[in-house]
Design a protein around this motif. Structure first.
Motif, PDB file in Angstrom:
ATOM      1  N   UNK A 168      36.311  51.503  45.735  1.00 52.53           N
ATOM      2  CA  UNK A 168      35.945  51.002  44.405  1.00 52.53           C
ATOM      3  C   UNK A 168      36.578  51.868  43.324  1.00 52.53           C
ATOM      4  N   UNK A 169      37.130  51.211  42.303  1.00 50.56           N
ATOM      5  CA  UNK A 169      37.914  51.941  41.307  1.00 50.56           C
ATOM      6  C   UNK A 169      37.467  51.593  39.890  1.00 50.56           C
ATOM      7  N   UNK A 170      37.499  52.589  39.012  1.00 47.55           N
ATOM      8  CA  UNK A 170      37.190  52.371  37.607  1.00 47.55           C
ATOM      9  C   UNK A 170      38.205  51.400  37.018  1.00 47.55           C
ATOM     10  N   UNK A 171      37.707  50.320  36.395  1.00 44.50           N
ATOM     11  CA  UNK A 171      38.604  49.338  35.788  1.00 44.50           C
ATOM     12  C   UNK A 171      38.693  49.523  34.282  1.00 44.50           C
ATOM     13  N   UNK A 172      37.564  49.780  33.663  1.00 44.69           N
ATOM     14  CA  UNK A 172      37.483  50.028  32.231  1.00 44.69           C
ATOM     15  C   UNK A 172      36.198  50.800  32.006  1.00 44.69           C
ATOM     16  N   UNK A 173      36.000  51.394  30.845  1.00 44.33           N
ATOM     17  CA  UNK A 173      34.782  52.179  30.625  1.00 44.33           C
ATOM     18  C   UNK A 173      33.522  51.382  30.966  1.00 44.33           C
ATOM     19  N   UNK A 174      32.766  51.896  31.931  1.00 41.38           N
ATOM     20  CA  UNK A 174      31.512  51.254  32.308  1.00 41.38           C
ATOM     21  C   UNK A 174      31.620  50.211  33.393  1.00 41.38           C
ATOM     22  N   UNK A 175      32.841  49.947  33.876  1.00 41.84           N
ATOM     23  CA  UNK A 175      33.039  48.879  34.870  1.00 41.84           C
ATOM     24  C   UNK A 175      33.833  49.404  36.069  1.00 41.84           C
ATOM     25  N   UNK A 176      33.392  49.001  37.261  1.00 37.02           N
ATOM     26  CA  UNK A 176      34.044  49.369  38.519  1.00 37.02           C
ATOM     27  C   UNK A 176      34.418  48.105  39.275  1.00 37.02           C
ATOM     28  N   UNK A 177      35.612  48.092  39.853  1.00 37.25           N
ATOM     29  CA  UNK A 177      36.070  46.926  40.618  1.00 37.25           C
ATOM     30  C   UNK A 177      36.023  47.222  42.112  1.00 37.25           C
ATOM     31  N   UNK A 178      35.392  46.304  42.831  1.00 35.59           N
ATOM     32  CA  UNK A 178      35.312  46.338  44.288  1.00 35.59           C
ATOM     33  C   UNK A 178      36.242  45.273  44.858  1.00 35.59           C
ATOM     34  N   UNK A 179      37.005  45.632  45.889  1.00 33.62           N
ATOM     35  CA  UNK A 179      37.979  44.702  46.466  1.00 33.62           C
ATOM     36  C   UNK A 179      37.758  44.573  47.972  1.00 33.62           C
ATOM     37  N   UNK A 180      37.905  43.337  48.463  1.00 35.72           N
ATOM     38  CA  UNK A 180      37.724  43.033  49.882  1.00 35.72           C
ATOM     39  C   UNK A 180      38.853  42.140  50.364  1.00 35.72           C
ATOM     40  N   UNK A 181      39.276  42.361  51.595  1.00 39.56           N
ATOM     41  CA  UNK A 181      40.390  41.608  52.176  1.00 39.56           C
ATOM     42  C   UNK A 181      39.995  41.082  53.552  1.00 39.56           C
ATOM     43  N   UNK A 182      40.191  39.772  53.763  1.00 44.65           N
ATOM     44  CA  UNK A 182      39.947  39.144  55.061  1.00 44.65           C
ATOM     45  C   UNK A 182      41.286  38.794  55.691  1.00 44.65           C
ATOM     46  N   UNK A 183      41.575  39.424  56.815  1.00 40.81           N
ATOM     47  CA  UNK A 183      42.889  39.275  57.443  1.00 40.81           C
ATOM     48  C   UNK A 183      43.001  38.010  58.285  1.00 40.81           C
ATOM     49  N   UNK A 184      41.875  37.462  58.717  1.00 41.05           N
ATOM     50  CA  UNK A 184      41.892  36.290  59.595  1.00 41.05           C
ATOM     51  C   UNK A 184      41.402  35.062  58.833  1.00 41.05           C
ATOM     52  N   UNK A 185      41.800  33.863  59.254  1.00 42.92           N
ATOM     53  CA  UNK A 185      41.353  32.646  58.562  1.00 42.92           C
ATOM     54  C   UNK A 185      39.832  32.538  58.529  1.00 42.92           C
ATOM     55  N   UNK A 186      39.325  31.997  57.429  1.00 42.79           N
ATOM     56  CA  UNK A 186      37.876  31.893  57.234  1.00 42.79           C
ATOM     57  C   UNK A 186      37.552  30.573  56.553  1.00 42.79           C
ATOM     58  N   UNK A 187      36.448  29.972  56.945  1.00 41.66           N
ATOM     59  CA  UNK A 187      35.991  28.776  56.252  1.00 41.66           C
ATOM     60  C   UNK A 187      35.313  29.180  54.954  1.00 41.66           C
ATOM     61  N   UNK A 188      35.290  28.270  53.994  1.00 39.58           N
ATOM     62  CA  UNK A 188      34.826  28.613  52.661  1.00 39.58           C
ATOM     63  C   UNK A 188      33.343  28.977  52.620  1.00 39.58           C
TER      64      UNK A 188
END
Length: 480
Positions: A196-216
């Motif tokens: 998780x990384x600081x995006x702007x003052x007071x806000x943090x961005x979380x990122x997730x990656x799915x490598x295999x196909x997934x249904x919605x």
């Protein structure tokens, strides 16, 4: 019935004629599922979703964009997306596109230029809204919590937070990132490609990656105050657990004693079904009193707290992780075949009880068979064709009973070969009941059509004493 403006003809008829004549036409407003005819869409196949959002828990405001990489499967003058929130703009292949609402969840997009069959298309939708106020199909799959939100649901969940081709038949890879106020956690599918990384003052961005196909419907969000624990399996696979900080001490202890054994359970399931199909595992235990169920969200099941109110419950962990093979890796081709998900996961619970010496699968089967008299509702709804809604006790219990009687009919060595072959052959794809029956026939060397007819498609209680003999015959054509 949907019609083409200015013509009055049904959209499906115009689309079929257009395909035949090779002229652009609207994509169908549904993917072709008999149970949910307006779910999913025709005319394109999605390869990747890039969902990039910002969420404010205090107001439940969600904003951002989703970029869809897809390929046209016909010449398209327009196409549909399934979505509920307010759309600000749509851009197709770098050009602004027209868009209009139709029905409660259809977004009709008209690109500046028609799309030819086989064309790789990039669609970027920018939007905002308050998801908990949006209703589709009579309910919402976006749950507000005291500290955030949950986007979890089946068969619908995506409409409230990203536009999609919302049907299990169209699987894709995902990147999901959400910016939230500092100190708030975001859980989703797959792995974290970066901390998780600081995006702007007071806000943090979380990122997730799915490598295999997934249904919605298996893509999920859990946003709030969570204790996040990270470890790895002996072979290096990430394991991520998250427990809501709102749990009572008693429920928290029971949840940790259960979900914390995920790796052990996955290892045992791998010995039955073949190698674990995904790049990560774990689980998320959600705030109390919010999520009324648990769901097999891919790589990381989301657990409601009801299962842990009376202490540890390994059965739900066994069940939801069995779905990683049966439902997630091998997904439905149509919702009618939901027993292929729930019957298999339920029977895995029976096998676990057998494994740990808490009762054999035969004892479980006998207890259930004897508990429900001939005129009970359980026997009136065939699990192979349950109708809507698809999530019913019959699908779980009669589905599992079908598998146990298959085991009794063909014998353990053959049965476990079938059980392992199904998720191996259809790994990362889709399957239906007819394909499963054909596989069982082939591996067993027997004609099992009449057996499956009795257990999956007949609205009466099958005879326990004669089913094996009936399964040896040539069978009859399936009513599917």
């Amino acid at each position: 019935m949907d019609t083409v403006p200015g013509m009055g003809w049904p959209t499906a008829v115009v689309s079929a004629l257009a395909v035949f004549l090779s002229v652009p036409a609207p994509g169908a407003a549904g993917i072709g599922d008999a149970y949910y005819p307006d779910y999913g869409n025709g005319g394109y196949d999605v390869e990747h979703y890039d969902v990039r959002l910002r969420y404010q828990p205090a107001t439940d405001e969600l904003s951002g964009s989703t970029t869809i990489s897809a390929r046209a499967t016909q010449d398209l003058s327009s196409f549909d997306l399934d979505f509920l929130l307010d759309v600000r703009s749509v851009v197709v292949d770098g050009r602004p596109a027209g868009f209009v609402r139709r029905g409660d969840h259809e977004l009709v997009v008209t690109p500046a230029r028609a799309l030819r069959r086989g064309h790789p298309m990039t669609v970027r939708v920018t939007y905002s809204g308050v998801p908990s106020t949006e209703v589709g199909a009579g309910f919402t799959a976006w749950f507000r919590t005291p500290d955030g939100a949950l986007a979890v649901g089946e068969p619908e969940a995506a409409w409230w937070w990203f536009p999609s081709n919302d049907h299990p038949a169209d699987k894709a890879r995902f990147d999901i990132s959400v910016a939230v106020p500092d100190g708030v956690e975001v859980l989703s599918n797959g792995t974290m490609p970066r901390p998780p990384a600081l995006e702007s003052p007071g806000w943090t961005r979380w990122s997730w990656h799915s490598a295999k196909p997934m249904t919605t419907y298996l893509a999920f969000l859990a946003i709030g105050q969570y204790d996040v624990e990270q470890t790895r399996t002996p072979d290096g696979r990430p394991v991520i657990y998250a427990y809501s900080r709102l749990l009572t001490p008693e429920i928290a202890a029971a949840a940790r004693a259960s979900v914390g054994r995920t790796t052990e359970i996955v290892d045992w399931e791998s010995s039955l079904f073949g190698p674990y199909p995904f790049e990560a595992e774990g689980g998320v235990v959600t705030p109390p009193g919010v999520l009324p169920f648990s769901l097999e969200t891919q790589t990381r099941p989301a657990y409601g707290t009801r299962q842990f109110q009376r202490g540890p419950d390994l059965g739900v962990v066994v069940h939801e992780n069995a779905h990683q093979w049966f439902g997630d890796s091998v997904s439905l081709a149509r919702w009618q075949d939901i027993w292929l998900n729930e019957g298999f996961a339920t029977y895995t619970e029976w096998l676990w009880s057998e494994h740990v010496g808490e009762g054999t699968a035969q004892e479980t089967f006998d207890a259930l068979y004897d508990a429900f008299p001939d005129d009970d509702e359980l026997w009136k709804l065939p699990p192979g064709d349950p109708g809507v809604p698809v999530i019913t006790p019959e699908v779980y219990l009669r589905g599992a009973m079908t598998l146990h009687q298959l085991r009794a009919t063909v014998g353990d060595p053959t049965f476990f070969r079938i059980l392992r072959a199904w998720p191996t052959i259809h790994r990362y794809g889709n399957g239906d009941t007819a394909q499963f029956i054909a596989l069982a026939n082939r591996i067993s060397g027997r004609h099992l059509d009449a057996f499956f007819q009795a257990w999956l498609y007949t609205p009466v209680k099958p005879s326990r004493d004669t089913v094996s003999a009936r399964a040896q015959g040539h069978g009859s054509k399936m009513r599917a």
